[in-house]
Scaffold this active site. Structure first.
Site, mmCIF file in Angstrom:
data_model
loop_
_atom_site.group_PDB
_atom_site.id
_atom_site.type_symbol
_atom_site.label_atom_id
_atom_site.label_comp_id
_atom_site.label_asym_id
_atom_site.label_seq_id
_atom_site.Cartn_x
_atom_site.Cartn_y
_atom_site.Cartn_z
ATOM 1 N N ARG A 231 -25.217 25.916 15.019
ATOM 2 C CA ARG A 231 -25.483 25.335 13.752
ATOM 3 C C ARG A 231 -26.254 24.023 13.993
ATOM 4 N NH1 ARG A 231 -25.692 29.838 12.111
ATOM 5 N NH2 ARG A 231 -25.088 30.958 10.318
ATOM 6 N N GLU A 269 -38.575 12.465 10.878
ATOM 7 C CA GLU A 269 -38.270 13.736 11.421
ATOM 8 C C GLU A 269 -39.261 14.353 12.259
ATOM 9 O OE1 GLU A 269 -34.767 15.907 8.721
ATOM 10 O OE2 GLU A 269 -36.760 15.862 7.951
ATOM 11 N N HIS A 287 -34.453 29.837 16.092
ATOM 12 C CA HIS A 287 -33.210 30.377 15.597
ATOM 13 C C HIS A 287 -33.324 31.801 15.459
ATOM 14 C CE1 HIS A 287 -29.871 29.644 12.179
ATOM 15 N NE2 HIS A 287 -29.623 30.432 12.885
#
Length: 314
Positions: A231, A269, A287
């Site tokens: 995660r 970000e 992912h």
């Protein structure tokens, strides 16, 4: 009256045919958004979801007829389990459905790092052969730490057996497993650290800047290689980039990230992820570690069996 199941993500057809053979009517809407699912949820007895569906208390209130939720994969942070239990909703998942895919994927990423395969590939494509620059290092003789010894941690451990490295393992909630050690010892000694942790109140944001500063002191400045296929929110992006730029992390293989929806990036970000993707010592994937043809079918088979047995598998 025939009970209805809403399927909100791509699944192997055998899950649909199996549910229909058992008497359910399936509504297959893999492109439906969270908002759209919430609006139409009321008549359904069953719901099959992946990570885009956040089944919090407000969402569950929109499904008064729900009898079960089936999670395509392992992570349960997207479901309010207490509220589901209060409403009598069974929750099924299948962490054993894609653990082998994840283990193979992260092993492949580790080998890419160790043997500098991305650089070698780029050199050959550009006809610039710099063999010394592409010199890698071997896994043999290294110490590798596995944090979390659930399905994926165990699957990864099994695949490492032939590499002649030492595996150290720590799991806060299990004992009596191969390579068992204490957390501080593992963090201090390993050359490679592989994360196999769920997203919980304990783990979210755990590896922040203070964690990496403490780790640098614990290891007397010895850098490590980081693998994360669990995660992304375990490691805040600012802390991750900082640890890489300072050399605390010498190289990283990352399949997960703190923010995976690029449209939602803040200005900060965008800068941080921009710095991350420019780093040559990092291997990245979107992912997809658990997404293989085989895992798609296996997830469907396991969830079908658990749904029809009416036995929750948390």
């Amino acid at each position: 009256m025939q009970k209805k199941v809403l399927i909100t993500d791509a699944v192997d057809p055998l899950l649909i045919s199996g549910l229909e053979a058992a008497g359910y009517a399936c509504d297959y809407r893999p492109k439906a958004s969270l908002a759209e699912v919430r609006q139409i949820l009321a008549p359904y007895a069953g719901l099959v979801i992946n990570s885009k569906i956040i089944a919090d208390a407000a969402f569950l209130a929109a499904g008064p007829n729900l009898e079960f939720i089936a999670r395509l994969g392992s992570g349960l942070e997207i479901i309010d389990l207490e509220e589901a239990e209060r409403r009598g909703i069974l929750v099924h998942r299948a962490p054993d459905g894609n653990c082998d895919a994840v283990a193979e994927h992260i092993l492949g990423m580790l080998l890419m790092l160790a043997h500098r395969l991305r650089l070698g590939d780029q050199q050959v494509r550009s006809m610039a052969w710099d063999r010394e620059a592409a010199r890698g290092w071997e896994l043999k003789g290294k110490k590798l730490g596995i944090l979390g010894f659930g399905y994926t941690g165990r699957a990864f451990w099994r695949r490492l057996a032939g590499f002649e490295l030492e595996c150290m393992v720590y799991d806060k909630y299990q004992r009596d497993y191969p390579g068992e050690t204490e957390l501080e010892e593992l963090l201090a000694e390993v050359d490679i650290l592989s994360l196999h942790l769920p997203a919980t109140a304990e783990t979210l944001g755990w590896m922040d800047a203070a964690f990496w500063q403490r780790l640098a002191k614990l290891r007397a400045g010895r850098p490590l290689v980081l693998l994360n296929s669990s995660r992304g929110k375990i490691i805040p992006i600012a802390a991750l980039v900082g640890a890489l730029e300072s050399g605390i992390i010498s190289a990283a293989a990352l399949d997960v990230f703190e923010q995976e929806k690029t449209a939602l990036y803040t200005a900060e970000e965008r800068v941080l992820y921009g710095r991350l993707v420019e780093m040559p010592q990092v291997v990245l994937s979107p992912h997809v570690a658990g997404w293989t043809k085989e895992s798609k079918e296996r997830l469907a088979k396991l969830l079908l069996g658990r749904i029809l047995s009416k036995a929750a598998r948390i």
